[in-house]
Design a protein around this motif. Structure first.
Motif, PDB file in Angstrom:
ATOM      1  N   VAL A   1       0.857  -1.184   0.000  1.00 52.19           N
ATOM      2  CA  VAL A   1       0.000   0.000   0.000  1.00 52.19           C
ATOM      3  C   VAL A   1       0.897   1.239   0.000  1.00 52.19           C
ATOM      4  O   VAL A   1       1.806   1.353   0.825  1.00 52.19           O
ATOM      5  N   VAL A   2       0.667   2.157  -0.953  1.00 48.69           N
ATOM      6  CA  VAL A   2       1.502   3.358  -1.018  1.00 48.69           C
ATOM      7  C   VAL A   2       0.730   4.638  -0.720  1.00 48.69           C
ATOM      8  O   VAL A   2       1.329   5.677  -0.455  1.00 48.69           O
ATOM      9  N   ALA A   3      -0.606   4.601  -0.773  1.00 49.06           N
ATOM     10  CA  ALA A   3      -1.376   5.809  -0.462  1.00 49.06           C
ATOM     11  C   ALA A   3      -2.740   5.389   0.055  1.00 49.06           C
ATOM     12  O   ALA A   3      -3.265   4.354  -0.345  1.00 49.06           O
TER      13      ALA A   3
ATOM     14  N   VAL B   1      -7.336   2.528  -1.095  1.00 46.85           N
ATOM     15  CA  VAL B   1      -5.877   2.641  -1.025  1.00 46.85           C
ATOM     16  C   VAL B   1      -5.288   2.428  -2.408  1.00 46.85           C
ATOM     17  O   VAL B   1      -5.908   1.802  -3.270  1.00 46.85           O
ATOM     18  N   THR B   2      -4.102   2.999  -2.629  1.00 47.56           N
ATOM     19  CA  THR B   2      -3.346   2.719  -3.845  1.00 47.56           C
ATOM     20  C   THR B   2      -2.339   1.635  -3.525  1.00 47.56           C
ATOM     21  O   THR B   2      -1.685   1.688  -2.480  1.00 47.56           O
TER      22      THR B   2
ATOM     23  N   LEU C   1      -2.559  -1.046   7.059  1.00 47.65           N
ATOM     24  CA  LEU C   1      -2.364  -1.939   5.915  1.00 47.65           C
ATOM     25  C   LEU C   1      -0.975  -1.746   5.325  1.00 47.65           C
ATOM     26  O   LEU C   1      -0.482  -0.624   5.236  1.00 47.65           O
TER      27      LEU C   1
END
Lengths: 167, 268
Positions: B108-110, B121-122, B253
């Motif tokens: 998860v990056v964003a 989420v991104t 996450l």
């Protein structure tokens, strides 16, 4: 000129910082795009407020992981930027602070109202209700940030309001 | 001078109208919105940026060497969880042979789309890595959500706690079937899910485990993925509603696995 460049540079940067860093903080996070739109409106006037709100809002709608209606945040922040620029032009600091508070509340109300109007399941009353205290807290954090940003951008120098923007 | 000030006065109002038009257009056209290319463009530009910012923030939070090791372990862990979920899905009779065959590990990056109202989420894997829209996302704890949009190098995952979520669920012990919906507060609050059973006389008690029922063709949800555990039962006439605490911790996450649909995914 320099402060306008600063605003223009912040527009594409803040929506990313919002989703990568700010939203991950373990406490209610202010909406940076909203802060920027109101800050620009207070410091640079109605035109810049509306334009900044539109651009930062549109990016908020587009930058992943957004999944809602494109243009909704753009509309909300554009209206708020327009309103705050109009309300705070040629006014003393307490008046500007009041405009910022009203602007933050307006954004919350407009966003919720539009969501309900568009039938967004994320915006029904049962979905919104538990989030309200957090949103208000986030908004309360946003107001001093707005005023700080407006001060940094030189709100005092923007005394002549509209004329300043037209130049 | 007079004309310029008039332009300055009219332009902001015009912008408001433009924004309103965009919103109305995107809303009424839905899936066929002409603005979708804009979203793809934003994903292509901002996907890598989000990945970099997230990596830098992660490396600052721990030592850079440790970050690489954590990254490796998170992905490995997620991949194993994905393979386990895929195996469970294959063995469950209703979707035999159509369940996930493989899993793509991602991080998860964003988090928190839109103005923060969306539980989305991104993740840093997209169609290049084999991620497709409308597929199941899991982690080591259980169900995470479904892929809503797959860009080339990133994808948007709608979490199970999002208010738009509505997924078929099954009680692990009694096999009773129902629908789980999200409350929209997975990233900010308790993130409890609501379960309504189709059979209003069925037993609902604290501690019962809830798993996915599986969608038609296993898309978006494969069967048998643990969702959560019932923590309370409320009597909301005409039916009972169970509050389910998800196994996945949505506020923390990290590594996730996207299940690749079997069969249809094989031709890529």
């Amino acid at each position: 000129m320099r402060r306008r460049i600063a605003v223009a540079l912040l527009i594409p940067v803040l929506p990313v910082l919002q989703v990568t860093l700010v939203n991950r903080l373990p406490f209610p996070a202010p909406d940076l795009a909203l802060v920027l739109a109101i800050g620009a409106a207070l410091a640079l006037g109605t035109g810049w407020g509306a334009a900044t709100g539109f651009a930062a809002g549109l990016l908020t709608d587009l930058v992943p992981p957004s999944d809602g209606t494109i243009g909704r945040t753009a509309f909300v922040l554009c209206v708020v930027g327009l309103f705050c620029g109009w309300a705070a032009a040629d006014r003393p600091l307490p008046w500007k602070a009041a405009a910022a508070v009203v602007g933050v509340l307006c954004a919350l109300g407009l966003e919720t109202g539009l969501g309900m109007l568009l039938g967004d399941p994320r915006m029904t009353w049962p979905a919104i209700e538990p989030l309200l205290p957090l949103s208000l807290l986030g908004g309360a954090v946003a107001v001093p940030l707005v005023l700080g940003l407006a001060y940094l951008l030189g709100a005092r120098a923007a005394g002549p309001g509209e004329r300043e923007t037209a130049r | 001078m007079q004309r310029r000030s008039r332009v300055a006065r009219v332009a902001p109002v015009l912008l408001v109208l433009v924004a309103f038009t965009l919103m109305a257009l995107d809303h009424t056209r839905g899936e066929r919105s002409p603005l979708i290319p804009l979203r793809d463009l934003a994903a292509a530009v901002y996907g890598p940026v989000e990945r970099s910012v997230s990596a830098v923030a992660g490396a600052v939070a721990v030592a850079p060497g440790a970050y690489a090791r954590i990254d490796e372990l998170e992905r490995e862990n997620a991949r194993l969880a994905g393979e386990r979920a895929a195996a469970v899905a294959r063995q469950t009779p209703p979707a035999a042979g159509t369940g996930g065959r493989d899993a793509v590990a991602a991080r998860v990056v964003a988090v928190g789309g839109g103005a923060g109202y969306e539980d989305t989420v991104t993740i840093d894997a997209g169609s290049e890595a084999g991620v497709e829209a409308e597929t199941t996302v899991v982690n080591a704890d259980g169900l995470v959500g479904r892929v809503a949009q797959a860009g080339t190098g990133s994808a948007v995952v709608v979490l199970a706690t999002d208010a738009t979520t509505s997924l078929g669920a099954r009680l692990e012990d009694t096999d009773e079937v129902g629908v789980v919906t999200g409350g929209g507060d997975g990233l900010t609050g308790a993130g409890l899910l609501r379960l309504r059973l189709l059979n209003s006389n069925a037993r609902l008690t604290q501690g019962q485990r809830v798993v996915t029922l599986g969608s038609a063709g296993s898309r978006p949800y494969v069967p048998g993925v643990p969702i959560g555990e019932i923590v309370a039962v409320e009597d909301r006439k005409p039916a009972l509603v169970a509050l389910v605490r998800p196994f996945a911790r949505y506020t923390a996450l990290d590594g996730v696995a996207v299940l690749r649909p079997g069969g249809r995914g094989a031709n890529r």
